[in-house]
Design an enzyme around this catalytic site. Structure first.
Site, PDB file in Angstrom:
ATOM      1  CD  GLU A  34      -2.721  -1.269   2.485  1.00  0.00           C
ATOM      2  OE1 GLU A  34      -3.635  -0.439   2.643  1.00  0.00           O
ATOM      3  OE2 GLU A  34      -2.457  -2.144   3.322  1.00  0.00           O
ATOM      4  CB  SER A  78      -5.560  -0.797  -0.179  1.00  0.00           C
ATOM      5  OG  SER A  78      -5.287   0.326   0.618  1.00  0.00           O
ATOM      6  CE1 TYR A 134      -7.251   4.407  -1.406  1.00  0.00           C
ATOM      7  CE2 TYR A 134      -6.937   2.107  -2.019  1.00  0.00           C
ATOM      8  CZ  TYR A 134      -7.044   3.088  -1.050  1.00  0.00           C
ATOM      9  OH  TYR A 134      -6.955   2.752   0.274  1.00  0.00           O
ATOM     10  NE  ARG A 158     -13.141   3.112   6.416  1.00  0.00           N
ATOM     11  CZ  ARG A 158     -12.024   2.728   5.794  1.00  0.00           C
ATOM     12  NH1 ARG A 158     -10.968   3.504   5.744  1.00  0.00           N
ATOM     13  NH2 ARG A 158     -11.964   1.532   5.229  1.00  0.00           N
ATOM     14  CG  ASP A 209     -14.460  -0.808   6.373  1.00  0.00           C
ATOM     15  OD1 ASP A 209     -14.711   0.390   6.616  1.00  0.00           O
ATOM     16  OD2 ASP A 209     -13.404  -1.184   5.823  1.00  0.00           O
ATOM     17  CD  GLU A 240     -10.894  -4.562   6.527  1.00  0.00           C
ATOM     18  OE1 GLU A 240      -9.739  -4.224   6.848  1.00  0.00           O
ATOM     19  OE2 GLU A 240     -11.185  -5.097   5.442  1.00  0.00           O
ATOM     20  CG  ASN A 258      -9.931   0.012   7.767  1.00  0.00           C
ATOM     21  OD1 ASN A 258      -9.191  -0.572   6.993  1.00  0.00           O
ATOM     22  ND2 ASN A 258     -11.243  -0.098   7.701  1.00  0.00           N
ATOM     23  N   GLY A 310      -7.274   5.798   5.506  1.00  0.00           N
ATOM     24  CA  GLY A 310      -6.645   6.588   4.460  1.00  0.00           C
ATOM     25  C   GLY A 310      -7.001   8.061   4.551  1.00  0.00           C
TER      26      GLY A 310
END
Length: 339
Positions: free
Chosen positions: A25, A158, A228, A267, A269, A283, A285, A289
Site C-alpha cells: 500500500e 486496500s 482509488y 474506521r 467497515d 473489519e 481500520n 486513508g
C-alpha cells in the site's frame, strides 16, 4: 461556524510525517502523507517534513529528532504496530493507535476473535496459512460451502490480493493469489448487502462517531480499483438508512473501537441488510486513508470538520497519548516507599 482547530504542539515543532513504507500500500500511503503534510503546513507547522519510512527510518528519525511523528502509513511495517513500537523505543510521540491495537487490528483473524468476544456481529470465516500443504488446502476448499466467498489476505488493506469467488473451481487460485501477498489468508462468507463504513475520531479527547457512509461501487464490489479511482464508487453521505439502523451502526462502531483498545481514530467497515435492519462488521481500520478519495475526510466534512481541522485533531491524539503515559508526579505529603 467551525470551531478553530486544536493546536496541541507549538507551531515550530518538527513533525515527521511518516509515509510510503515497504508494504503493498506504499503508493496510497504516499498520497495520504503528502496530503497530511500540506495540511500541517497550512495549519502553521512549517517544520513538518515528509519522511519515507524505508529501511533507513531509524537513522532518519535519529537525525531529524522530531518532536512528534504523524503516521500516514498503511499496511505492513506501518499499520501493524512495528513503527509504533520503534517510536516508543525512541521516545517519539506519535499519532493514532498504540502498538497492541495496531497489531491486532491489522490481523483480520485476531480482530474477529476480539469482536466475537465482545458480542459484536461478524461473518463466518476460516483460516488458511502458508504452512498448510497443498492437500490440506484442497480439502478445505472442498469443505467450504458458502458461495460467493471473499478470499482475503489476513494482514493487509486496500483490498490488495482480495478476490470474490462465485464458484468452487475458482477458490484455489484465489487462495494462491492471497498467499502471494500474505502468509495468512481468510475465507469469509459473502453476504449480499450494502457496503457502509463509520469513522471515529477523538475530538477534544472524546471518541466521536462520524455519519454513516454508504458505498455504491460500480465495479461489483469495493475492490482496490473502486477505492482509488475517481468516479468508480458513489459516496452516499449520510447513508440512506433509517435513523434506527444508523444509530445501530454508530453504536457498533464505537463498541468495536473500544473493544480493540483504539486511540485517536479508526474506521469500521460493515455489510448491511437494510430490509432486515441488520449488519455485520467486516473489519476495523486503525489507520484510515487520508487521500482525496478516502472515506474518513469525507465523513468528517459532513460533520463540519474540514480536512485541515481533521489533521489537527489527529495530531492532538499524539499529545493526549503522551499525557496519559506521563508518570504521575508525587505530592509533598504522599507516603514514600520504605528503603
Amino acid at each position: 461556524m467551525q470551531a478553530p482547530p486544536p493546536q496541541p504542539y507549538p507551531l515550530n515543532t518538527t513533525i515527521a510525517v511518516l509515509a510510503g513504507g515497504r508494504s503493498s500500500e506504499r503508493a496510497v500511503s504516499l498520497r495520504s502523507g503528502t496530503n497530511c503534510l500540506a495540511a500541517l503546513h497550512r495549519l502553521g507547522y512549517s517544520n513538518a517534513v515528509l519522511v519515507d519510512a524505508d529501511a533507513t527510518l531509524t537513522q532518519q528519525l535519529l537525525d531529524l529528532k522530531p518532536g512528534v511523528a504523524f503516521l500516514a502509513l498503511h499496511g505492513a511495517y506501518g499499520e501493524d504496530g512495528c513503527v509504533q513500537g520503534l517510536l516508543e523505543w525512541l521516545d517519539i510521540p506519535y499519532t493514532g493507535n498504540r502498538v497492541t491495537a495496531s497489531a491486532t487490528g491489522m490481523n483480520k483473524h485476531l480482530t474477529k476473535a476480539i469482536l466475537k468476544e465482545a458480542g459484536l456481529p461478524i461473518l463466518a470465516s476460516q483460516r488458511i496459512t502458508h504452512t498448510d500443504n497443498a492437500t490440506v488446502i484442497r480439502e478445505r476448499c472442498k469443505q467450504w460451502q458458502h458461495y460467493p466467498v471473499m478470499v482475503k489476505p489476513a494482514n493487509g488493506g486496500s483490498s490488495v490480493g482480495m478476490s470474490k469467488v462465485d464458484e468452487p473451481d475458482l477458490l484455489l487460485s484465489a487462495i494462491q493469489l492471497a498467499l502471494s501477498v500474505d502468509t495468512d489468508v481468510m475465507l469469509e462468507a459473502f453476504v449480499k448487502g450494502v457496503d457502509a463504513t463509520v469513522g471515529i475520531v477523538d475530538i477534544n479527547g472524546t471518541p466521536t462517531v462520524t455519519p454513516v457512509l454508504e458505498l455504491r461501487p460500480k465495479t461489483g464490489w469495493y475492490d482496490e480499483t473502486a477505492k482509488y479511482t475517481a468516479g468508480l464508487t458513489e459516496f452516499i453521505l449520510p447513508a440512506t438508512f433509517t435513523d434506527e439502523l444508523t444509530h445501530t451502526l454508530q453504536q457498533l462502531s464505537l463498541q468495536a473501537h473500544q473493544a480493540m483498545g483504539c486511540h485517536g481514530l479508526s474506521r469500521v467497515d460493515f455489510v448491511v441488510d437494510p430490509t432486515a435492519n441488520t449488519a455485520h462488521i467486516l473489519e476495523i481500520n486503525t489507520m484510515p486513508g487520508m487521500t482525496d478519495l478516502s472515506d474518513l475526510p469525507a465523513q468528517a466534512a459532513t460533520m463540519g470538520i474540514d480536512y485541515d481541522t481533521l489533521v489537527a485533531h489527529i495530531l492532538a491524539s499524539a499529545a493526549t497519548a503522551q499525557a496519559a503515559a506521563a508518570p504521575a508526579t508525587s505530592t509533598p505529603n504522599a507516603p514514600q516507599p520504605a528503603c
